[in-house]
Design a protein around this motif. Structure first.
Motif, PDB file in Angstrom:
ATOM      1  N   ALA A   1       0.814  -1.224   0.000  1.00  0.00           N
ATOM      2  CA  ALA A   1       0.000   0.000   0.000  1.00  0.00           C
ATOM      3  C   ALA A   1       0.842   1.266   0.000  1.00  0.00           C
ATOM      4  CB  ALA A   1      -0.955  -0.004   1.183  1.00  0.00           C
ATOM      5  N   LYS A   2       1.980   1.233   0.702  1.00  0.00           N
ATOM      6  CA  LYS A   2       2.838   2.413   0.790  1.00  0.00           C
ATOM      7  C   LYS A   2       4.244   2.145   0.257  1.00  0.00           C
ATOM      8  CE  LYS A   2       0.349   4.483   4.688  1.00  0.00           C
ATOM      9  NZ  LYS A   2       0.447   5.037   6.055  1.00  0.00           N
ATOM     10  N   ALA A   3       4.381   1.053  -0.493  1.00  0.00           N
ATOM     11  CA  ALA A   3       5.696   0.686  -1.031  1.00  0.00           C
ATOM     12  C   ALA A   3       6.019   1.482  -2.283  1.00  0.00           C
ATOM     13  CB  ALA A   3       5.742  -0.806  -1.335  1.00  0.00           C
ATOM     14  N   GLU A   4       7.303   1.698  -2.525  1.00  0.00           N
ATOM     15  CA  GLU A   4       7.741   2.359  -3.749  1.00  0.00           C
ATOM     16  C   GLU A   4       7.537   1.412  -4.939  1.00  0.00           C
ATOM     17  OE1 GLU A   4       8.882   5.465  -4.251  1.00  0.00           O
ATOM     18  OE2 GLU A   4       8.409   5.848  -2.136  1.00  0.00           O
ATOM     19  N   PRO A   5       7.218   1.951  -6.118  1.00  0.00           N
ATOM     20  CA  PRO A   5       7.043   1.084  -7.290  1.00  0.00           C
ATOM     21  C   PRO A   5       8.243   0.180  -7.549  1.00  0.00           C
ATOM     22  CG  PRO A   5       6.215   3.273  -7.761  1.00  0.00           C
ATOM     23  CD  PRO A   5       6.883   3.350  -6.418  1.00  0.00           C
ATOM     24  N   SER A   6       9.435   0.685  -7.365  1.00  0.00           N
ATOM     25  CA  SER A   6      10.632  -0.134  -7.613  1.00  0.00           C
ATOM     26  C   SER A   6      10.694  -1.325  -6.664  1.00  0.00           C
ATOM     27  CB  SER A   6      11.893   0.721  -7.458  1.00  0.00           C
ATOM     28  OG  SER A   6      11.956   1.293  -6.160  1.00  0.00           O
TER      29      SER A   6
ATOM     30  N   GLN B   1       1.628  13.020  -8.350  1.00  0.00           N
ATOM     31  CA  GLN B   1       2.763  12.181  -7.957  1.00  0.00           C
ATOM     32  C   GLN B   1       3.486  11.624  -9.179  1.00  0.00           C
ATOM     33  OE1 GLN B   1       0.232   9.771  -5.258  1.00  0.00           O
ATOM     34  NE2 GLN B   1       1.893   9.990  -3.767  1.00  0.00           N
ATOM     35  N   LEU B   2       2.724  11.284 -10.209  1.00  0.00           N
ATOM     36  CA  LEU B   2       3.361  10.810 -11.435  1.00  0.00           C
ATOM     37  C   LEU B   2       4.120  11.932 -12.131  1.00  0.00           C
ATOM     38  CD1 LEU B   2       0.772   8.345 -12.980  1.00  0.00           C
ATOM     39  CD2 LEU B   2       3.058   7.818 -12.149  1.00  0.00           C
ATOM     40  N   ASP B   3       3.593  13.137 -12.070  1.00  0.00           N
ATOM     41  CA  ASP B   3       4.315  14.286 -12.621  1.00  0.00           C
ATOM     42  C   ASP B   3       5.657  14.447 -11.915  1.00  0.00           C
ATOM     43  OD1 ASP B   3       2.429  15.060 -14.532  1.00  0.00           O
ATOM     44  OD2 ASP B   3       1.325  16.308 -13.106  1.00  0.00           O
ATOM     45  N   ASP B   4       5.652  14.269 -10.605  1.00  0.00           N
ATOM     46  CA  ASP B   4       6.899  14.360  -9.832  1.00  0.00           C
ATOM     47  C   ASP B   4       7.871  13.252 -10.245  1.00  0.00           C
ATOM     48  OD1 ASP B   4       5.950  16.548  -8.450  1.00  0.00           O
ATOM     49  OD2 ASP B   4       5.330  15.391  -6.687  1.00  0.00           O
TER      50      ASP B   4
ATOM     51  N   ALA C   1      -5.978   3.637  -9.310  1.00  0.00           N
ATOM     52  CA  ALA C   1      -7.258   3.919  -8.679  1.00  0.00           C
ATOM     53  C   ALA C   1      -7.769   5.263  -9.191  1.00  0.00           C
ATOM     54  CB  ALA C   1      -7.106   3.958  -7.162  1.00  0.00           C
ATOM     55  N   GLY C   2      -9.095   5.372  -9.316  1.00  0.00           N
ATOM     56  CA  GLY C   2      -9.686   6.620  -9.749  1.00  0.00           C
ATOM     57  C   GLY C   2      -9.885   6.725 -11.243  1.00  0.00           C
ATOM     58  N   GLN C   3      -9.424   5.719 -12.012  1.00  0.00           N
ATOM     59  CA  GLN C   3      -9.566   5.787 -13.474  1.00  0.00           C
ATOM     60  C   GLN C   3     -10.947   5.319 -13.928  1.00  0.00           C
ATOM     61  OE1 GLN C   3      -6.075   3.417 -14.537  1.00  0.00           O
ATOM     62  NE2 GLN C   3      -5.035   5.268 -15.251  1.00  0.00           N
ATOM     63  N   THR C   4     -11.398   4.190 -13.399  1.00  0.00           N
ATOM     64  CA  THR C   4     -12.730   3.665 -13.692  1.00  0.00           C
ATOM     65  C   THR C   4     -13.251   2.992 -12.428  1.00  0.00           C
ATOM     66  OG1 THR C   4     -12.057   1.437 -14.377  1.00  0.00           O
ATOM     67  CG2 THR C   4     -12.039   3.159 -16.082  1.00  0.00           C
TER      68      THR C   4
ATOM     69  N   PRO D   1       2.196  -1.138 -10.120  1.00  0.00           N
ATOM     70  CA  PRO D   1       3.059  -0.522  -9.097  1.00  0.00           C
ATOM     71  C   PRO D   1       2.678   0.913  -8.739  1.00  0.00           C
ATOM     72  CG  PRO D   1       4.364  -1.654 -10.759  1.00  0.00           C
ATOM     73  CD  PRO D   1       2.965  -1.574 -11.288  1.00  0.00           C
ATOM     74  N   PHE D   2       2.039   1.631  -9.683  1.00  0.00           N
ATOM     75  CA  PHE D   2       1.653   3.023  -9.434  1.00  0.00           C
ATOM     76  C   PHE D   2       0.168   3.146  -9.080  1.00  0.00           C
ATOM     77  CE2 PHE D   2       5.422   3.354 -12.133  1.00  0.00           C
ATOM     78  CZ  PHE D   2       6.149   4.349 -11.490  1.00  0.00           C
ATOM     79  N   TYR D   3      -0.434   2.070  -8.624  1.00  0.00           N
ATOM     80  CA  TYR D   3      -1.876   2.040  -8.401  1.00  0.00           C
ATOM     81  C   TYR D   3      -2.361   3.173  -7.495  1.00  0.00           C
ATOM     82  CZ  TYR D   3      -6.532   0.311  -7.269  1.00  0.00           C
ATOM     83  OH  TYR D   3      -7.897   0.208  -7.091  1.00  0.00           O
ATOM     84  N   HIS D   4      -1.595   3.490  -6.467  1.00  0.00           N
ATOM     85  CA  HIS D   4      -2.016   4.503  -5.497  1.00  0.00           C
ATOM     86  C   HIS D   4      -1.490   5.906  -5.836  1.00  0.00           C
ATOM     87  CE1 HIS D   4      -3.820   1.507  -2.900  1.00  0.00           C
ATOM     88  NE2 HIS D   4      -2.708   0.799  -2.932  1.00  0.00           N
TER      89      HIS D   4
END
Length: 206
Positions: A15-20, A174-177, A142-145, A166-169
């Motif tokens: 839930a709070k893990a980094e994508p890598s 955050q993706l811009d960052d 999350a939040g897409q559909t 991996p980027f679900y949350h």
């Protein structure tokens, strides 16, 4: 070992893990992983994250043939920059032929189901049959559909493939960052011919 009996336990841990971290954990257990893309907005993030952990993971690109010139240029940039191992799958029918026999049907047109089958579902099914992956990395969030809100970082496809997001949350901000951190370009002029609403499910994941 992650399987359908315990994957929800990993979702709690991720839930709070980094994508890598998520990607590295999954790849230690994967036998035939793939990552799929259509080079829509923010797809460069998942492609970068996976290739940064293991550059040998195959990339599947199902190209509908209706992409904008900007998306095709972006795809070339991403493939070259990240040195991706990409296999492209395209519909069996050309856009020109399809324009004559059915055009570009709206979602309430009876021909829309066949259109979606031709340009998206059949090429994807062909890709899965060729690669037969046990792990499928994707950039679902999350939040897409409403369907995507019902899954998590880990879920299973109807064919029993472990889907990893991996980027679900992550939010767009955050993706811009993430893109800024790694100096990656984004692409916002993507066109999906099977959808008329941004929050409509594409059919591959449901």
């Amino acid at each position: 070992m992650i399987d359908q009996s315990n994957y929800q336990e990993y979702n709690s841990a991720f839930a709070k893990a980094e994508p890598s971290e998520i990607i590295a954990t999954i790849l230690k257990q994967a036998h035939k992983p793939v990552v799929t893309t259509n080079f829509r907005p923010y797809e460069v993030a998942i492609l970068h994250a996976v290739s940064n952990v293991d550059a040998t993971v195959p990339v599947i690109w199902c190209d509908t043939g209706y992409n904008t010139p900007q998306t095709y240029r972006h795809a070339i940039y991403v493939i070259d920059t990240l040195k991706l191992d990409v296999t492209t799958f395209v519909p069996k029918q050309t856009v020109a032929y399809r324009n004559e026999v059915m055009g570009l049907p709206t979602v309430d047109d009876p021909k829309h189901a066949e259109f979606t089958q031709q340009v998206k579902l059949e090429p994807f099914q062909r890709a899965m049959e060729q690669f037969r992956p046990d792990v499928w990395f994707t950039n679902l969030r999350a939040g897409q559909t409403s369907f995507r809100d019902s899954i998590d970082v880990l879920s299973y496809s109807k064919d029993g493939i472990l889907k990893v997001a991996p980027f679900y949350h992550y939010s767009d901000a955050q993706l811009d960052d993430y893109l800024q951190q790694y100096q990656l370009q984004n692409e916002h002029r993507y066109f999906d011919p099977t959808k008329v609403e941004a929050n409509r499910e594409c059919g591959l994941h449901a």
